[in-house]
Enzyme design. Sequence first.
Site, PDB file in Angstrom:
ATOM      1  N   PRO A 145       0.794  -1.221   0.000  1.00 36.55           N
ATOM      2  CG  PRO A 145      -0.124  -1.101   2.135  1.00 36.55           C
ATOM      3  CD  PRO A 145       0.536  -2.059   1.178  1.00 36.55           C
ATOM      4  NE  ARG A 198       3.942   6.763   1.549  1.00 38.38           N
ATOM      5  CZ  ARG A 198       4.164   5.542   2.021  1.00 38.38           C
ATOM      6  NH1 ARG A 198       4.701   4.622   1.230  1.00 38.38           N
ATOM      7  NH2 ARG A 198       3.843   5.226   3.242  1.00 38.38           N
ATOM      8  CE1 TYR A 215       8.863   5.219   3.026  1.00 37.37           C
ATOM      9  CE2 TYR A 215       7.303   7.044   2.933  1.00 37.37           C
ATOM     10  CZ  TYR A 215       7.755   5.889   3.523  1.00 37.37           C
ATOM     11  OH  TYR A 215       7.112   5.383   4.626  1.00 37.37           O
ATOM     12  CG  ASN A 274       8.408  -1.799   0.780  1.00 41.46           C
ATOM     13  OD1 ASN A 274       7.737  -1.845   1.814  1.00 41.46           O
ATOM     14  ND2 ASN A 274       9.065  -0.713   0.407  1.00 41.46           N
ATOM     15  CB  ALA A 296       1.183   0.498   6.492  1.00 39.68           C
ATOM     16  CG  ASP A 341      -0.249 -17.073   8.988  1.00 46.20           C
ATOM     17  OD1 ASP A 341       0.804 -17.055   9.656  1.00 46.20           O
ATOM     18  OD2 ASP A 341      -1.381 -17.081   9.498  1.00 46.20           O
ATOM     19  CD  GLU A 388      10.355  -7.292   6.583  1.00 43.46           C
ATOM     20  OE1 GLU A 388      10.608  -8.406   7.112  1.00 43.46           O
ATOM     21  OE2 GLU A 388       9.922  -6.325   7.209  1.00 43.46           O
ATOM     22  CG  HIS A 426      10.795  -2.048   5.346  1.00 44.91           C
ATOM     23  ND1 HIS A 426       9.451  -1.994   5.060  1.00 44.91           N
ATOM     24  CD2 HIS A 426      11.004  -3.206   5.994  1.00 44.91           C
ATOM     25  CE1 HIS A 426       8.877  -3.085   5.544  1.00 44.91           C
ATOM     26  NE2 HIS A 426       9.792  -3.836   6.108  1.00 44.91           N
ATOM     27  CB  ILE A 427      12.336   2.850   0.679  1.00 44.97           C
ATOM     28  CG1 ILE A 427      11.917   2.009  -0.534  1.00 44.97           C
ATOM     29  CG2 ILE A 427      13.069   4.118   0.270  1.00 44.97           C
ATOM     30  CD1 ILE A 427      10.824   2.652  -1.380  1.00 44.97           C
ATOM     31  NE  ARG A 445       9.560   6.633   8.727  1.00 51.98           N
ATOM     32  CZ  ARG A 445       8.682   6.334   7.760  1.00 51.98           C
ATOM     33  NH1 ARG A 445       8.938   5.318   6.926  1.00 51.98           N
ATOM     34  NH2 ARG A 445       7.576   7.035   7.633  1.00 51.98           N
TER      35      ARG A 445
HETATM   36  C1  DQA Z   1       8.059   1.314   4.158  1.00 52.15           C
HETATM   37  C2  DQA Z   1       8.043   1.572   5.673  1.00 52.15           C
HETATM   38  C3  DQA Z   1       6.642   1.359   6.229  1.00 52.15           C
HETATM   39  O1  DQA Z   1       6.640   1.626   7.630  1.00 52.15           O
HETATM   40  C4  DQA Z   1       5.659   2.295   5.563  1.00 52.15           C
HETATM   41  O2  DQA Z   1       4.353   2.072   6.050  1.00 52.15           O
HETATM   42  C5  DQA Z   1       5.716   2.228   4.090  1.00 52.15           C
HETATM   43  C6  DQA Z   1       7.014   2.138   3.428  1.00 52.15           C
HETATM   44  C7  DQA Z   1       9.436   1.625   3.540  1.00 52.15           C
HETATM   45  O3  DQA Z   1       9.663   1.201   2.410  1.00 52.15           O
HETATM   46  O4  DQA Z   1      10.264   2.311   4.159  1.00 52.15           O
HETATM   47  O5  DQA Z   1       4.702   2.320   3.409  1.00 52.15           O
HETATM   48  O6  DQA Z   1       7.802  -0.066   3.937  1.00 52.15           O
END
Ligand code: DQA
Length: 156
Positions: free
Chosen positions: A18, A26, A31, A82, A85, A95, A106, A108-109, A115
């Site tokens: 999402p 955004r 990001y 990624n 949230a 699961d 996994e 995360h940018i 944070r």
């Molecule tokens: C995110 C970090 C998450 O906490 C956030 O809700 C995102 C982006 C990141 O790529 O840093 O939507 O996954």
Amino acid sequence: MTSSPAADRGTLLIINGPNLNLLGTREPEIYGTATLSDVEQLATAAAKVAGFGTTCLQSNHEGALVDAIHAARGRSVGIIINAGAYTHTSVALRDAIAGVELPTVEVHISNVHQREEFRHHSYLSPVCTAVIVGAGIHGYELAVSVLDKSLAQTQA
Ligand code: DQA
């Protein structure tokens, strides 16, 4: 969903959850300014060099992400996700990843650990091969590299 041609070593599924469709506009101070399309092209180029094709999918809907992970079984050799949230809320995604038994990285940018407290916990990390946070969009290339090395052991 976009796909690049299947390659010798199979296909990597690249999932963005999402709000990642808004990349580029955004919260650019968090990001950056690269778009989702830039991210998908970067990951696809890295995958191609390593001998993989890609299927890239973004959805704002949890169930669609679960369905995509299920569909990867038998079609993809690994997953880069990624989950945005949903990382911090979704037992269903955890699961699904555990259920398909594909090596999954996994990403995360942002550095979620710098944070808000609620971003520090991931339901997905315990069932993922590796976790990459805070490397910006380069994290997707690093994820390809992790899958390249870990799949080399099973594909040898
Ligand atoms: C995110 C970090 C998450 O906490 C956030 O809700 C995102 C982006 C990141 O790529 O840093 O939507 O996954």
